[in-house]
Design a protein around this motif. Structure first.
Motif, PDB file in Angstrom:
ATOM      1  N   VAL A 118     -30.952 -11.711  53.364  1.00  8.47           N
ATOM      2  CA  VAL A 118     -30.596 -10.787  52.360  1.00  8.47           C
ATOM      3  C   VAL A 118     -29.301 -10.555  51.986  1.00  8.47           C
ATOM      4  O   VAL A 118     -28.328 -10.503  52.864  1.00  8.47           O
ATOM      5  CB  VAL A 118     -31.216  -9.173  52.604  1.00  8.47           C
ATOM      6  CG1 VAL A 118     -30.741  -8.077  51.715  1.00  8.47           C
ATOM      7  CG2 VAL A 118     -32.671  -9.284  52.917  1.00  8.47           C
ATOM      8  N   LEU A 119     -28.803 -10.856  50.574  1.00 10.76           N
ATOM      9  CA  LEU A 119     -27.371 -10.740  50.289  1.00 10.76           C
ATOM     10  C   LEU A 119     -26.822  -9.632  49.404  1.00 10.76           C
ATOM     11  O   LEU A 119     -25.664  -9.855  48.959  1.00 10.76           O
ATOM     12  CB  LEU A 119     -27.242 -12.373  49.818  1.00 10.76           C
ATOM     13  CG  LEU A 119     -27.639 -13.384  50.726  1.00 10.76           C
ATOM     14  CD1 LEU A 119     -27.578 -14.806  49.714  1.00 10.76           C
ATOM     15  CD2 LEU A 119     -26.499 -13.483  51.626  1.00 10.76           C
ATOM     16  N   GLY A 120     -27.687  -8.536  49.109  1.00 10.37           N
ATOM     17  CA  GLY A 120     -27.172  -7.457  48.478  1.00 10.37           C
ATOM     18  C   GLY A 120     -27.694  -7.347  47.256  1.00 10.37           C
ATOM     19  O   GLY A 120     -28.962  -7.606  46.825  1.00 10.37           O
ATOM     20  N   ARG A 121     -26.868  -6.753  46.220  1.00 16.43           N
ATOM     21  CA  ARG A 121     -27.259  -6.559  44.932  1.00 16.43           C
ATOM     22  C   ARG A 121     -26.247  -7.129  43.866  1.00 16.43           C
ATOM     23  O   ARG A 121     -25.161  -6.928  44.067  1.00 16.43           O
ATOM     24  CB  ARG A 121     -27.380  -4.999  44.774  1.00 16.43           C
ATOM     25  CG  ARG A 121     -28.057  -4.426  43.545  1.00 16.43           C
ATOM     26  CD  ARG A 121     -28.420  -2.850  43.683  1.00 16.43           C
ATOM     27  NE  ARG A 121     -29.379  -2.525  42.771  1.00 16.43           N
ATOM     28  CZ  ARG A 121     -29.914  -1.188  42.567  1.00 16.43           C
ATOM     29  NH1 ARG A 121     -29.628  -0.199  43.689  1.00 16.43           N
ATOM     30  NH2 ARG A 121     -30.609  -0.804  41.575  1.00 16.43           N
ATOM     31  N   ASP A 122     -26.689  -7.570  42.443  1.00 15.08           N
ATOM     32  CA  ASP A 122     -26.022  -8.102  41.767  1.00 15.08           C
ATOM     33  C   ASP A 122     -25.311  -7.130  40.655  1.00 15.08           C
ATOM     34  O   ASP A 122     -25.826  -6.074  40.848  1.00 15.08           O
ATOM     35  CB  ASP A 122     -26.370  -9.401  41.389  1.00 15.08           C
ATOM     36  CG  ASP A 122     -27.422  -9.314  40.306  1.00 15.08           C
ATOM     37  OD1 ASP A 122     -28.042  -8.108  39.808  1.00 15.08           O
ATOM     38  OD2 ASP A 122     -28.149 -10.234  39.796  1.00 15.08           O
ATOM     39  N   ASP A 123     -24.334  -7.403  39.926  1.00 12.32           N
ATOM     40  CA  ASP A 123     -23.954  -6.562  38.952  1.00 12.32           C
ATOM     41  C   ASP A 123     -24.905  -6.158  37.764  1.00 12.32           C
ATOM     42  O   ASP A 123     -24.607  -5.400  37.129  1.00 12.32           O
ATOM     43  CB  ASP A 123     -22.751  -7.064  38.198  1.00 12.32           C
ATOM     44  CG  ASP A 123     -22.753  -8.286  37.576  1.00 12.32           C
ATOM     45  OD1 ASP A 123     -23.959  -8.935  37.399  1.00 12.32           O
ATOM     46  OD2 ASP A 123     -21.646  -9.206  37.187  1.00 12.32           O
ATOM     47  N   ARG A 124     -25.991  -6.939  37.711  1.00 14.61           N
ATOM     48  CA  ARG A 124     -27.272  -6.426  37.039  1.00 14.61           C
ATOM     49  C   ARG A 124     -28.064  -5.708  37.894  1.00 14.61           C
ATOM     50  O   ARG A 124     -29.407  -5.227  37.128  1.00 14.61           O
ATOM     51  CB  ARG A 124     -27.829  -7.620  36.310  1.00 14.61           C
ATOM     52  CG  ARG A 124     -26.902  -8.427  35.323  1.00 14.61           C
ATOM     53  CD  ARG A 124     -27.535  -9.819  34.910  1.00 14.61           C
ATOM     54  NE  ARG A 124     -28.719  -9.725  34.312  1.00 14.61           N
ATOM     55  CZ  ARG A 124     -29.503 -10.462  33.822  1.00 14.61           C
ATOM     56  NH1 ARG A 124     -28.846 -11.957  33.790  1.00 14.61           N
ATOM     57  NH2 ARG A 124     -30.555 -10.661  33.243  1.00 14.61           N
ATOM     58  N   GLY A 125     -27.812  -5.237  38.925  1.00 14.13           N
ATOM     59  CA  GLY A 125     -28.837  -4.233  39.627  1.00 14.13           C
ATOM     60  C   GLY A 125     -30.046  -5.078  40.387  1.00 14.13           C
ATOM     61  O   GLY A 125     -30.670  -4.487  40.803  1.00 14.13           O
TER      62      GLY A 125
END
Length: 260
Positions: free
Chosen positions: A50-57
């Motif tokens: 799991v690497l998080g959340r991008d700038d598009r959600g």
């Protein structure tokens, strides 16, 4: 951002590859699914990072190279035993996970119990085979039981081809369950629960078709309904064959530690 490549196979949401990552929609359940994945991975099971959340959600996950088991040659008995060991490792890791009280889950088919959090779709269309053997698409994770989850996996990997001779299907089933190191109680209950699990899958598709619930309604019309109807008949009709193959006294099987 690198170019996006749409990945085939997603029935529920659009999944794209961006470089060495996968991007998927973020839902109310995602944070809790990620916590579960992190726990399973932390217990030593190979799960996409799991690497998080991008700038598009969108959620960001590790891209794992490989081919889906669904697109490969049928697994050998040794390969099926490996699947069984992997599923057992996932379940054992899940047994140590405690979700937050407010956790939300997107479970398509409610299980008849909530002993632990399960993937709920450990099937050939979600197993990547390559240098690593890794289950993907954890978005449907939620409360279930070892028996309910394993019944689906066992059927999906060994009993989905309804043209297969029951005796051969039974040998393949036995290889997977031996790999899981199933105890006597689980072996005894699996034939009945596999039939219930396939019936539940057909009911989801059929009722969704009548109500217009997507994507299950469209899947019913595109052939999935016919497939699961035939699978349920096949699994139910040959229940005694599966029971004989899974008996603790059958060749290759042995009594194992309790699942609980």
């Amino acid at each position: 951002m690198a170019d996006e490549e749409t990945l085939a196979g997603g029935n529920v949401s659009e999944v794209v590859r961006v470089g060495a990552t996968v991007r998927k929609p973020w839902t109310d359940a995602t944070a809790h699914v990620h916590a579960f994945m992190d726990a399973v991975r932390g217990a030593g099971v190979d799960v996409p990072e799991v690497l998080g959340r991008d700038d598009r959600g969108r959620q960001i996950l590790e891209f794992v190279p490989g081919r889906l088991a669904l697109d490969c040659d049928p697994l050998t008995p040794a390969g099926l035993a490996r699947v069984g060991r992997l599923v057992r490792a996932v379940h054992d890791a899940a047994a140590t996970f405690r979700p937050r009280p407010e956790a939300r889950w997107d479970v398509a088919i409610p299980a008849p119990g909530d002993d632990l959090i399960c993937h709920n779709d450990l099937a050939p269309w979600n197993l990547l085979i390559g240098e690593r053997w890794t289950f993907i698409d954890w978005d449907g994770a939620g409360p279930s039981t070892r028996l309910w989850d394993l019944a689906y996996t066992a059927q999906a990997f060994t009993l989905s081809d309804t043209t297969q001779a029951p005796a051969e299907a039974a040998r393949r089933l036995g290889a997977l369950i031996d790999g899981y190191a199933a105890d006597e109680a689980l072996r005894r209950h699996l034939p009945v629960v596999m039939a219930r699990r396939t019936a539940a899958m057909y009911d989801l598709l059929e009722t969704s078709h009548r109500s217009g619930l997507q994507p299950w309604g469209s899947m019913f019309s595109s052939g999935h309904g016919d497939h699961w109807r035939e699978v349920n008949r096949y699994v139910s009709r040959h229940r005694e064959v599966w029971a004989a193959a899974l008996s603790p006294t059958s060749p290759g099987s042995s009594r194992r530690p309790s699942l609980r």
